[in-house]
Design a protein around this motif. Sequence first.
Motif, PDB file in Angstrom:
ATOM      1  N   ALA A  11       0.850  -1.204   0.000  1.00  0.00           N
ATOM      2  CA  ALA A  11       0.000   0.000   0.000  1.00  0.00           C
ATOM      3  C   ALA A  11       0.880   1.247   0.000  1.00  0.00           C
ATOM      4  O   ALA A  11       2.019   1.218   0.475  1.00  0.00           O
ATOM      5  CB  ALA A  11      -0.900  -0.009   1.227  1.00  0.00           C
ATOM      6  N   ASP A  12       0.363   2.306  -0.556  1.00  0.00           N
ATOM      7  CA  ASP A  12       1.101   3.571  -0.550  1.00  0.00           C
ATOM      8  C   ASP A  12       1.359   4.029   0.886  1.00  0.00           C
ATOM      9  O   ASP A  12       0.483   3.891   1.752  1.00  0.00           O
ATOM     10  CB  ASP A  12       0.313   4.670  -1.266  1.00  0.00           C
ATOM     11  N   PRO A  13       2.522   4.615   1.144  1.00  0.00           N
ATOM     12  CA  PRO A  13       2.755   5.245   2.447  1.00  0.00           C
ATOM     13  C   PRO A  13       1.937   6.530   2.542  1.00  0.00           C
ATOM     14  O   PRO A  13       1.430   7.044   1.543  1.00  0.00           O
ATOM     15  CB  PRO A  13       4.251   5.542   2.424  1.00  0.00           C
ATOM     16  N   GLU A  14       1.810   7.058   3.746  1.00  0.00           N
ATOM     17  CA  GLU A  14       1.140   8.355   3.918  1.00  0.00           C
ATOM     18  C   GLU A  14       1.971   9.437   3.236  1.00  0.00           C
ATOM     19  O   GLU A  14       3.178   9.525   3.439  1.00  0.00           O
ATOM     20  CB  GLU A  14       0.980   8.681   5.400  1.00  0.00           C
ATOM     21  N   LEU A  15       1.318  10.237   2.408  1.00  0.00           N
ATOM     22  CA  LEU A  15       2.009  11.312   1.705  1.00  0.00           C
ATOM     23  C   LEU A  15       2.004  12.558   2.581  1.00  0.00           C
ATOM     24  O   LEU A  15       0.949  12.989   3.078  1.00  0.00           O
ATOM     25  CB  LEU A  15       1.340  11.587   0.358  1.00  0.00           C
ATOM     26  N   THR A  16       3.164  13.144   2.764  1.00  0.00           N
ATOM     27  CA  THR A  16       3.315  14.307   3.631  1.00  0.00           C
ATOM     28  C   THR A  16       4.107  15.388   2.900  1.00  0.00           C
ATOM     29  O   THR A  16       4.558  15.193   1.765  1.00  0.00           O
ATOM     30  CB  THR A  16       4.033  13.931   4.933  1.00  0.00           C
ATOM     31  N   GLY A  17       4.287  16.518   3.561  1.00  0.00           N
ATOM     32  CA  GLY A  17       5.054  17.615   2.988  1.00  0.00           C
ATOM     33  C   GLY A  17       5.162  18.753   3.982  1.00  0.00           C
ATOM     34  O   GLY A  17       4.795  18.618   5.156  1.00  0.00           O
ATOM     35  N   LEU A  69       4.667  23.126   4.619  1.00  0.00           N
ATOM     36  CA  LEU A  69       4.114  24.413   4.214  1.00  0.00           C
ATOM     37  C   LEU A  69       4.969  25.507   4.840  1.00  0.00           C
ATOM     38  O   LEU A  69       5.244  25.477   6.043  1.00  0.00           O
ATOM     39  CB  LEU A  69       2.673  24.554   4.701  1.00  0.00           C
ATOM     40  N   VAL A  70       5.374  26.484   4.037  1.00  0.00           N
ATOM     41  CA  VAL A  70       6.225  27.575   4.515  1.00  0.00           C
ATOM     42  C   VAL A  70       5.617  28.904   4.077  1.00  0.00           C
ATOM     43  O   VAL A  70       5.221  29.063   2.917  1.00  0.00           O
ATOM     44  CB  VAL A  70       7.661  27.451   3.960  1.00  0.00           C
ATOM     45  N   GLY A  71       5.550  29.860   5.003  1.00  0.00           N
ATOM     46  CA  GLY A  71       5.152  31.221   4.652  1.00  0.00           C
ATOM     47  C   GLY A  71       3.691  31.554   4.833  1.00  0.00           C
ATOM     48  O   GLY A  71       3.297  32.713   4.715  1.00  0.00           O
ATOM     49  N   PHE A  72       2.853  30.570   5.101  1.00  0.00           N
ATOM     50  CA  PHE A  72       1.420  30.830   5.274  1.00  0.00           C
ATOM     51  C   PHE A  72       1.141  31.346   6.693  1.00  0.00           C
ATOM     52  O   PHE A  72       1.748  30.888   7.658  1.00  0.00           O
ATOM     53  CB  PHE A  72       0.615  29.562   5.006  1.00  0.00           C
ATOM     54  N   LEU A  73       0.202  32.296   6.813  1.00  0.00           N
ATOM     55  CA  LEU A  73      -0.156  32.829   8.115  1.00  0.00           C
ATOM     56  C   LEU A  73      -0.961  31.793   8.894  1.00  0.00           C
ATOM     57  O   LEU A  73      -1.903  31.200   8.348  1.00  0.00           O
ATOM     58  CB  LEU A  73      -0.990  34.109   7.964  1.00  0.00           C
ATOM     59  N   PRO A  74      -0.623  31.578  10.158  1.00  0.00           N
ATOM     60  CA  PRO A  74      -1.369  30.594  10.955  1.00  0.00           C
ATOM     61  C   PRO A  74      -2.877  30.852  10.962  1.00  0.00           C
ATOM     62  O   PRO A  74      -3.671  29.908  10.949  1.00  0.00           O
ATOM     63  CB  PRO A  74      -0.762  30.732  12.356  1.00  0.00           C
ATOM     64  N   ALA A  75      -3.256  32.133  10.983  1.00  0.00           N
ATOM     65  CA  ALA A  75      -4.681  32.464  11.056  1.00  0.00           C
ATOM     66  C   ALA A  75      -5.454  32.004   9.826  1.00  0.00           C
ATOM     67  O   ALA A  75      -6.681  31.843   9.888  1.00  0.00           O
ATOM     68  CB  ALA A  75      -4.854  33.971  11.238  1.00  0.00           C
ATOM     69  N   ASP A  76      -4.769  31.777   8.707  1.00  0.00           N
ATOM     70  CA  ASP A  76      -5.453  31.344   7.482  1.00  0.00           C
ATOM     71  C   ASP A  76      -5.710  29.843   7.458  1.00  0.00           C
ATOM     72  O   ASP A  76      -6.457  29.351   6.602  1.00  0.00           O
ATOM     73  CB  ASP A  76      -4.648  31.758   6.240  1.00  0.00           C
ATOM     74  N   ASN A  77      -5.076  29.103   8.362  1.00  0.00           N
ATOM     75  CA  ASN A  77      -5.318  27.655   8.482  1.00  0.00           C
ATOM     76  C   ASN A  77      -5.197  26.928   7.146  1.00  0.00           C
ATOM     77  O   ASN A  77      -6.049  26.109   6.780  1.00  0.00           O
ATOM     78  CB  ASN A  77      -6.702  27.388   9.085  1.00  0.00           C
ATOM     79  N   VAL A  78      -4.137  27.235   6.406  1.00  0.00           N
ATOM     80  CA  VAL A  78      -3.926  26.577   5.115  1.00  0.00           C
ATOM     81  C   VAL A  78      -3.459  25.144   5.353  1.00  0.00           C
ATOM     82  O   VAL A  78      -2.552  24.871   6.148  1.00  0.00           O
ATOM     83  CB  VAL A  78      -2.894  27.336   4.269  1.00  0.00           C
ATOM     84  N   THR A  79      -4.096  24.209   4.662  1.00  0.00           N
ATOM     85  CA  THR A  79      -3.722  22.800   4.742  1.00  0.00           C
ATOM     86  C   THR A  79      -3.451  22.263   3.343  1.00  0.00           C
ATOM     87  O   THR A  79      -3.921  22.828   2.345  1.00  0.00           O
ATOM     88  CB  THR A  79      -4.823  21.962   5.406  1.00  0.00           C
ATOM     89  N   ALA A  80      -2.710  21.167   3.286  1.00  0.00           N
ATOM     90  CA  ALA A  80      -2.364  20.560   2.004  1.00  0.00           C
ATOM     91  C   ALA A  80      -2.844  19.109   1.964  1.00  0.00           C
ATOM     92  O   ALA A  80      -2.729  18.380   2.956  1.00  0.00           O
ATOM     93  CB  ALA A  80      -0.857  20.608   1.779  1.00  0.00           C
ATOM     94  N   THR A  81      -3.397  18.728   0.833  1.00  0.00           N
ATOM     95  CA  THR A  81      -3.736  17.334   0.570  1.00  0.00           C
ATOM     96  C   THR A  81      -2.810  16.860  -0.547  1.00  0.00           C
ATOM     97  O   THR A  81      -2.755  17.478  -1.620  1.00  0.00           O
ATOM     98  CB  THR A  81      -5.201  17.186   0.131  1.00  0.00           C
TER      99      THR A  81
END
Length: 203
Positions: free
Chosen positions: A123-129, A131-143
Amino acid sequence: LAPSNVLTNYAITYGTADLTITAKPVTVTPDAGQSKTYGGIDPELTYTTTALGNGDTAAVFSGALHRATGETVDGGPYLIDLGTLSAGSNYTLSLDTTPVSFSITPKAASVTPAAKSKTYGDADPELTGSLVGFLPADNVTATYSRAPGETVTGGPYAIGATLAPSNVLTNYAITYGTADLTITAKPVTVTPDAGQSKTYGGI
């Protein structure tokens, strides 16, 4: 009155009148091109004016210009007005008739997937990465997701990222990094069966 030698011949009534000093009109022109990076603090808004009077200098000014409210890139540009700027009672300030605006520029940010690998058939491993430079208040997430494929020779498979929420992403100049998922060959052990034989001369 003059000449003084004749003034005694008159019963003089000295009337009075006033000299009124009115406020000097001064035009304030906000400097063009004023801006900040998204998430930053507003700089002091600068300006130029038409000439002052009576040898006065810029020291007579107090208060500050003001810009329209808003903190996003898409919400701008934001018009600049006189705000609380004053030069005292000797001057009447007015804004230049050519509107000048304040801009918010996108903030640099990046998303970078992490390289991954797996053994063929697993099975595929969990894909991770990261995030740099985004403001915490914006709650940016990556899929994270990868290109389809399940063979060794079909790879490596590029890993990409989808960011959310979409309504804040226009505030950023985003660099999308890349990484690969590699599929390695599965080790297989071959064990010949014991006791195999033939009769001399046979096949």
